[in-house]
Motif scaffolding. Sequence first.
Motif, PDB file in Angstrom:
ATOM      1  N   MET A   1       0.968  -1.215  -0.234  1.00 51.36           N
ATOM      2  CA  MET A   1       0.075   0.092  -0.087  1.00 51.36           C
ATOM      3  C   MET A   1       0.807   1.255   0.036  1.00 51.36           C
ATOM      4  SD  MET A   1      -3.233   1.064   0.033  1.00 51.36           S
ATOM      5  CE  MET A   1      -3.942  -0.375   0.494  1.00 51.36           C
ATOM      6  N   LEU A   2       0.497   1.984  -1.089  1.00 51.85           N
ATOM      7  CA  LEU A   2       1.612   3.365  -1.088  1.00 51.85           C
ATOM      8  C   LEU A   2       0.910   4.358   0.074  1.00 51.85           C
ATOM      9  CD1 LEU A   2       3.568   4.669  -3.145  1.00 51.85           C
ATOM     10  CD2 LEU A   2       1.315   6.108  -4.154  1.00 51.85           C
ATOM     11  N   THR A   3       1.970   4.665   0.751  1.00 52.18           N
ATOM     12  CA  THR A   3       1.474   5.766   1.851  1.00 52.18           C
ATOM     13  C   THR A   3       1.924   7.382   1.368  1.00 52.18           C
ATOM     14  OG1 THR A   3       3.674   5.607   2.836  1.00 52.18           O
ATOM     15  CG2 THR A   3       1.851   4.203   3.602  1.00 52.18           C
ATOM     16  N   VAL A   4       0.995   8.028   1.544  1.00 54.36           N
ATOM     17  CA  VAL A   4       0.932   9.595   1.032  1.00 54.36           C
ATOM     18  C   VAL A   4       0.940  10.620   1.897  1.00 54.36           C
ATOM     19  CG1 VAL A   4      -0.250  11.147  -0.766  1.00 54.36           C
ATOM     20  CG2 VAL A   4      -0.003   8.500  -1.132  1.00 54.36           C
ATOM     21  N   ALA A   5       1.726  11.687   1.883  1.00 55.64           N
ATOM     22  CA  ALA A   5       1.407  12.777   2.549  1.00 55.64           C
ATOM     23  C   ALA A   5       1.126  13.834   1.763  1.00 55.64           C
ATOM     24  CB  ALA A   5       2.729  13.282   3.371  1.00 55.64           C
ATOM     25  N   VAL A   6       0.010  14.589   2.033  1.00 54.65           N
ATOM     26  CA  VAL A   6      -0.492  15.705   1.340  1.00 54.65           C
ATOM     27  C   VAL A   6      -0.347  17.165   2.177  1.00 54.65           C
ATOM     28  CG1 VAL A   6      -2.383  16.815   0.278  1.00 54.65           C
ATOM     29  CG2 VAL A   6      -2.394  14.436   0.582  1.00 54.65           C
ATOM     30  N   LEU A   7       0.343  18.011   1.103  1.00 50.12           N
ATOM     31  CA  LEU A   7       0.607  19.623   1.815  1.00 50.12           C
ATOM     32  C   LEU A   7      -0.266  20.507   1.086  1.00 50.12           C
ATOM     33  CD1 LEU A   7       4.393  19.354   1.699  1.00 50.12           C
ATOM     34  CD2 LEU A   7       3.180  18.589   3.490  1.00 50.12           C
ATOM     35  N   ILE A   8      -0.945  21.294   1.917  1.00 51.92           N
ATOM     36  CA  ILE A   8      -1.975  22.169   1.551  1.00 51.92           C
ATOM     37  C   ILE A   8      -1.726  23.556   1.911  1.00 51.92           C
ATOM     38  CG2 ILE A   8      -3.569  20.407   1.468  1.00 51.92           C
ATOM     39  CD1 ILE A   8      -4.889  21.480   3.907  1.00 51.92           C
ATOM     40  N   SER A   9      -2.497  24.604   1.263  1.00 50.49           N
ATOM     41  CA  SER A   9      -2.560  25.894   1.905  1.00 50.49           C
ATOM     42  C   SER A   9      -4.084  26.300   2.232  1.00 50.49           C
ATOM     43  CB  SER A   9      -1.643  26.960   0.952  1.00 50.49           C
ATOM     44  OG  SER A   9      -0.442  26.591   0.880  1.00 50.49           O
ATOM     45  N   GLY A  10      -5.004  25.847   1.382  1.00 53.40           N
ATOM     46  CA  GLY A  10      -6.248  26.308   1.486  1.00 53.40           C
ATOM     47  C   GLY A  10      -7.412  25.346   1.594  1.00 53.40           C
ATOM     48  N   THR A  11      -8.216  25.301   0.805  1.00 53.19           N
ATOM     49  CA  THR A  11      -9.492  24.561   1.132  1.00 53.19           C
ATOM     50  C   THR A  11      -9.384  23.056   0.811  1.00 53.19           C
ATOM     51  OG1 THR A  11     -10.260  24.683  -1.201  1.00 53.19           O
ATOM     52  CG2 THR A  11     -11.053  26.436   0.395  1.00 53.19           C
ATOM     53  N   GLY A  12      -8.286  22.487   0.014  1.00 56.15           N
ATOM     54  CA  GLY A  12      -7.917  21.251   0.082  1.00 56.15           C
ATOM     55  C   GLY A  12      -9.033  20.481  -0.921  1.00 56.15           C
ATOM     56  N   SER A  13      -9.416  21.056  -2.090  1.00 55.73           N
ATOM     57  CA  SER A  13     -10.419  20.276  -2.600  1.00 55.73           C
ATOM     58  C   SER A  13      -9.931  19.234  -3.350  1.00 55.73           C
ATOM     59  CB  SER A  13     -10.909  21.194  -3.819  1.00 55.73           C
ATOM     60  OG  SER A  13      -9.769  21.878  -4.772  1.00 55.73           O
TER      61      SER A  13
END
Length: 202
Positions: free
Chosen positions: A1-13
């Motif tokens: 299973m691929l593990t993912v980190a997500v980096l955002i600044s706003g609403t995160g659509s």
Amino acid sequence: MLTVAVLISGTGSNLRALLDAAADADYPARIIVVGADREAEGFAHAEEYGIPTFLVPWREYDSREDWGAELAAQLEVWRPDLIVLSGLMRLLPPAVVEAWSPRIINTHPAYLPEFPGAHAVRDAIAAGAVQTGASVIVVDDGVDTGPIVAQERVPILPGDDEHSLHDRIKPVERRLLIDVVRRIAAGELDLAAAAASVSPSS
């Protein structure tokens, strides 16, 4: 299973779209953490799904390098297989890119290399273009200059303004991102090979 980190600044659509996709047991990737450079509305999506979050406030650091060092330290705690930039409005410092390359991808609301930068939708309209698009790239040290791993055209319609055009690009961006992450997880897309390619268009 691929593990993912997500980096955002706003609403995160885009984050929301990925979270929804990953909720399917057949989707081969899981988001393990969401980070931001400011208090971001998109944290609500992570909280809804029970995903941990971290904050590295841009304004609290004296330089982009100092901010990047703390961001890297936070990512190192989680050691994701892939980092997705989902509306992060800061350029990653070279040291962060070097540490994680080529395992960082980003979406962009244009058909790169056309209209790079923060105002891609506005720029496409201002240029009188009849079409633009959406792209997913491997992040490098430039501004939207990394190897392209997926893209699709979106027509610019008569009467389009920045808002209406962006509203039609966003679903394409999300679909491309979900598919790229799936392909990476399934071994169908080799980011190292993409990053080593001589030209994004080759």
